[in-house]
Motif scaffolding. Sequence first.
Motif, mmCIF file in Angstrom:
data_model
loop_
_atom_site.group_PDB
_atom_site.id
_atom_site.type_symbol
_atom_site.label_atom_id
_atom_site.label_comp_id
_atom_site.label_asym_id
_atom_site.label_seq_id
_atom_site.Cartn_x
_atom_site.Cartn_y
_atom_site.Cartn_z
ATOM 1 N N THR A 1 0.849 -1.191 0.000
ATOM 2 C CA THR A 1 0.000 0.000 0.000
ATOM 3 C C THR A 1 0.884 1.240 0.000
ATOM 4 O O THR A 1 2.077 1.179 0.328
ATOM 5 C CB THR A 1 -0.902 0.027 1.244
ATOM 6 N N ASN A 2 0.277 2.371 -0.347
ATOM 7 C CA ASN A 2 1.014 3.633 -0.306
ATOM 8 C C ASN A 2 1.518 3.922 1.110
ATOM 9 O O ASN A 2 2.613 4.447 1.284
ATOM 10 C CB ASN A 2 0.133 4.787 -0.798
ATOM 11 N N GLU A 3 0.714 3.556 2.116
ATOM 12 C CA GLU A 3 1.115 3.760 3.506
ATOM 13 C C GLU A 3 2.339 2.906 3.854
ATOM 14 O O GLU A 3 3.252 3.367 4.539
ATOM 15 C CB GLU A 3 -0.043 3.446 4.458
ATOM 16 N N GLN A 4 2.344 1.661 3.388
ATOM 17 C CA GLN A 4 3.490 0.789 3.653
ATOM 18 C C GLN A 4 4.745 1.324 2.974
ATOM 19 O O GLN A 4 5.823 1.302 3.560
ATOM 20 C CB GLN A 4 3.198 -0.642 3.172
ATOM 21 N N ILE A 5 4.605 1.795 1.753
ATOM 22 C CA ILE A 5 5.755 2.339 1.019
ATOM 23 C C ILE A 5 6.293 3.576 1.719
ATOM 24 O O ILE A 5 7.505 3.719 1.919
ATOM 25 C CB ILE A 5 5.376 2.626 -0.449
ATOM 26 N N GLN A 6 5.388 4.455 2.146
ATOM 27 C CA GLN A 6 5.813 5.665 2.850
ATOM 28 C C GLN A 6 6.502 5.307 4.169
ATOM 29 O O GLN A 6 7.555 5.864 4.502
ATOM 30 C CB GLN A 6 4.603 6.572 3.116
ATOM 31 N N ALA A 7 5.939 4.367 4.913
ATOM 32 C CA ALA A 7 6.542 3.947 6.186
ATOM 33 C C ALA A 7 7.907 3.313 5.948
ATOM 34 O O ALA A 7 8.868 3.594 6.682
ATOM 35 C CB ALA A 7 5.616 2.967 6.905
ATOM 36 N N ALA A 8 8.010 2.478 4.931
ATOM 37 C CA ALA A 8 9.277 1.816 4.622
ATOM 38 C C ALA A 8 10.354 2.844 4.279
ATOM 39 O O ALA A 8 11.505 2.730 4.731
ATOM 40 C CB ALA A 8 9.098 0.835 3.470
ATOM 41 N N ASN B 1 11.152 -7.142 3.226
ATOM 42 C CA ASN B 1 12.098 -7.176 2.099
ATOM 43 C C ASN B 1 12.229 -5.815 1.439
ATOM 44 O O ASN B 1 13.320 -5.415 1.018
ATOM 45 C CB ASN B 1 11.687 -8.232 1.070
ATOM 46 N N TYR B 2 11.116 -5.102 1.337
ATOM 47 C CA TYR B 2 11.155 -3.770 0.736
ATOM 48 C C TYR B 2 11.966 -2.811 1.611
ATOM 49 O O TYR B 2 12.806 -2.062 1.103
ATOM 50 C CB TYR B 2 9.740 -3.240 0.507
ATOM 51 N N VAL B 3 11.735 -2.844 2.920
ATOM 52 C CA VAL B 3 12.520 -2.005 3.839
ATOM 53 C C VAL B 3 14.001 -2.346 3.701
ATOM 54 O O VAL B 3 14.853 -1.454 3.577
ATOM 55 C CB VAL B 3 12.057 -2.179 5.304
ATOM 56 N N LYS C 1 2.029 8.045 13.067
ATOM 57 C CA LYS C 1 1.187 9.243 12.979
ATOM 58 C C LYS C 1 1.248 9.860 11.582
ATOM 59 O O LYS C 1 0.225 10.219 11.003
ATOM 60 C CB LYS C 1 1.635 10.254 14.036
ATOM 61 N N LYS C 2 2.459 9.949 11.032
ATOM 62 C CA LYS C 2 2.637 10.566 9.719
ATOM 63 C C LYS C 2 1.951 9.760 8.611
ATOM 64 O O LYS C 2 1.355 10.317 7.701
ATOM 65 C CB LYS C 2 4.135 10.699 9.429
ATOM 66 N N VAL C 3 2.041 8.437 8.707
ATOM 67 C CA VAL C 3 1.443 7.557 7.696
ATOM 68 C C VAL C 3 -0.067 7.460 7.883
ATOM 69 O O VAL C 3 -0.806 7.247 6.919
ATOM 70 C CB VAL C 3 2.122 6.166 7.751
#
Length: 130
Positions: free
Chosen positions: A12-19, A56-58, A36-38
């Motif tokens: 998700t976009n949230e996961q990508i932003q968090a990563a 794996n992405y992180v 909070k930011k995500v």
Amino acid sequence: MSKQNQTNTILTNEQIQAAELLADPSYKGTRSAIIKKVGVCRTTFYDWFKNPDFVNYVNSLIDAYTDAELAVVWRALINKCKAGDTQAIKLYFELKGKYKQEVKQEIDVNTMGVILLPEIKEDSDVSADI
């Protein structure tokens, strides 16, 4: 909404932003700040770490950041070596495979304590007990 990232997984976009925030060495925020930011709940955020695609992405982002800094780190290590820093010199040779520390373990049996051994009876004592 989700999209495919560079590791060909769907996050998700949230996961990508968090990563990206987790992997970015210039980001000084805490995990709570990332949550909070995500804009996700704490449980959701920590559940992502159970997802191999997210982890794996992180890790791939961390690899990209560290690879980009490799030349700078090597230069700093070489400068420390040239300045006579023995720890840096040792690390340099370890990384180049030219130094291997041998660990030698010695045991002083005099300080280990008393080892109790069973009493050994002579043959005549054994037959008397039977």
